[in-house]
Design a protein around this motif. Structure first.
Motif, mmCIF file in Angstrom:
data_model
loop_
_atom_site.group_PDB
_atom_site.id
_atom_site.type_symbol
_atom_site.label_atom_id
_atom_site.label_comp_id
_atom_site.label_asym_id
_atom_site.label_seq_id
_atom_site.Cartn_x
_atom_site.Cartn_y
_atom_site.Cartn_z
ATOM 1 N N ALA A 39 0.816 -1.211 0.000
ATOM 2 C CA ALA A 39 0.000 0.000 0.000
ATOM 3 C C ALA A 39 0.851 1.263 0.000
ATOM 4 N N ARG A 40 2.047 1.196 0.581
ATOM 5 C CA ARG A 40 2.905 2.378 0.685
ATOM 6 C C ARG A 40 3.729 2.614 -0.581
ATOM 7 N N PHE A 41 4.202 1.522 -1.180
ATOM 8 C CA PHE A 41 5.192 1.698 -2.257
ATOM 9 C C PHE A 41 4.684 1.345 -3.649
ATOM 10 N N ALA A 42 3.483 0.801 -3.781
ATOM 11 C CA ALA A 42 3.009 0.350 -5.096
ATOM 12 C C ALA A 42 2.892 1.499 -6.088
ATOM 13 N N VAL A 43 2.274 2.606 -5.677
ATOM 14 C CA VAL A 43 2.070 3.728 -6.610
ATOM 15 C C VAL A 43 3.392 4.390 -7.008
ATOM 16 N N PRO A 44 4.313 4.680 -6.055
ATOM 17 C CA PRO A 44 5.607 5.235 -6.490
ATOM 18 C C PRO A 44 6.352 4.321 -7.459
ATOM 19 N N LEU A 45 6.318 3.023 -7.194
ATOM 20 C CA LEU A 45 6.986 2.092 -8.111
ATOM 21 C C LEU A 45 6.316 2.093 -9.476
ATOM 22 N N LEU A 46 5.003 2.199 -9.497
ATOM 23 C CA LEU A 46 4.294 2.240 -10.772
ATOM 24 C C LEU A 46 4.720 3.466 -11.574
ATOM 25 N N GLY A 47 4.861 4.608 -10.914
ATOM 26 C CA GLY A 47 5.312 5.814 -11.610
ATOM 27 C C GLY A 47 6.704 5.650 -12.185
ATOM 28 N N LEU A 48 7.622 5.059 -11.401
ATOM 29 C CA LEU A 48 8.984 4.829 -11.892
ATOM 30 C C LEU A 48 9.006 3.821 -13.031
ATOM 31 N N LEU A 49 8.111 2.845 -12.960
ATOM 32 C CA LEU A 49 8.039 1.842 -14.022
ATOM 33 C C LEU A 49 7.610 2.472 -15.340
ATOM 34 N N VAL A 50 6.640 3.366 -15.282
ATOM 35 C CA VAL A 50 6.188 4.039 -16.508
ATOM 36 C C VAL A 50 7.340 4.823 -17.131
#
Length: 274
Positions: free
Chosen positions: A40-51
């Motif tokens: 819940a804490r790191f999924a969205v930041p990682l998704l942004g970096l992945l894009v």
């Protein structure tokens, strides 16, 4: 597309984003698969970096093709780079979907979500390996042989350069003249470089066909490519294949009309071909 930024090739600039972001995301995805409480804490930041990382991989591939038209195609690096770009797109689809799915805490995780998570972890390992292979092959294409190249002899205290060791392959004496060279369609240097015995014969070119003394004839002139073997962006094999030959067709097919390769070639001219 834009293939240069502030006068510098775009490819080596955007590659830095690829080799940093994709491994970082891959390690992060593996960590989230193993540690559900972090999702819940790191999924969205990682998704942004992945894009950003996946888009950078595609841009690097396209910019690399544009750069290859100027400096030549480093075959191995291009193969790994293209593979990484397409894998990154697939990785974005699978791992990106999973990261979006787990962005919120869920006390009852579904089996489908966990299966997708493990698939993302496997793809993460593939991305790590491909990033290393693409990065290493790119570095090898640019720097291979440079660290081992023999440096120019340092001047002595008297101001005279140390004598160079004799070459393994004897070469004819060379002298500089101020006469104007016959223009070549690849350009003309400000001063002619001729051998002491006049124009260089093809037999002499063929006698200099090793890595220690690599000569090639191109469009009626002879060039000493020895020092360029270790410096060629496409790798030394592309130059070694030209040693002792008439390389006009090969050079024209790869670089005809490109200013940087033509200018570099003129710095290596020895004289006219007999």
């Amino acid at each position: 597309m834009v293939d240069a930024v502030f006068g510098l090739p775009l490819h080596p600039l955007v590659v830095h984003a690829v080799v940093v972001l994709l491994p970082l995301v891959a390690l992060g995805v593996i960590a989230l698969v193993l540690m559900p409480r972090w999702r819940a804490r790191f999924a969205v930041p990682l998704l942004g970096l992945l894009v950003v990382g996946a888009v950078s991989a595609v841009v690097a591939m396209l910019a690399g093709d544009a750069l290859a038209e100027v400096v030549g195609v480093p075959g191995t690096h291009r193969t790994w780079g293209v593979t990484l770009a397409f894998t990154a797109v697939g990785y974005l689809a699978a791992a990106g979907a999973w990261l979006w799915w787990v962005r919120e805490a869920d006390d009852e995780p579904s089996r489908a979500r966990e299966v997708l998570g493990w698939l993302a972890a496997v793809l993460s390992m593939a991305v790590l390996v491909l990033t290393v292979l693409a990065g290493h092959s790119g570095s090898a294409a640019v720097w291979s042989g440079v660290a081992d190249a023999t440096p120019s002899p340092a001047p002595t205290m008297s101001g005279e350069a140390s004598p160079s060791p004799p070459s393994a392959t004897p070469s004819p004496s060379v002298e500089r003249t101020d006469s104007t060279a016959t223009p070549s369609r690849f350009g003309s240097p400000p001063a002619t470089t001729t051998t002491g015995d006049g124009p260089i014969t093809m037999a002499t070119v063929e006698a200099n066909a090793t890595a220690d003394s690599c000569w090639a004839a191109i469009d009626g002139f002879v060039y000493d490519l020895t020092d360029w073997i270790a410096r060629h962006p496409g790798g030394p094999d592309r130059i070694l294949a030209l040693c002792g030959t008439d390389a006009t067709a090969a050079f024209t097919a790869q670089h005809d009309g490109d200013a940087p390769p033509t200018a570099q070639l003129e710095l290596l001219r020895l004289g006219p071909l007999a």
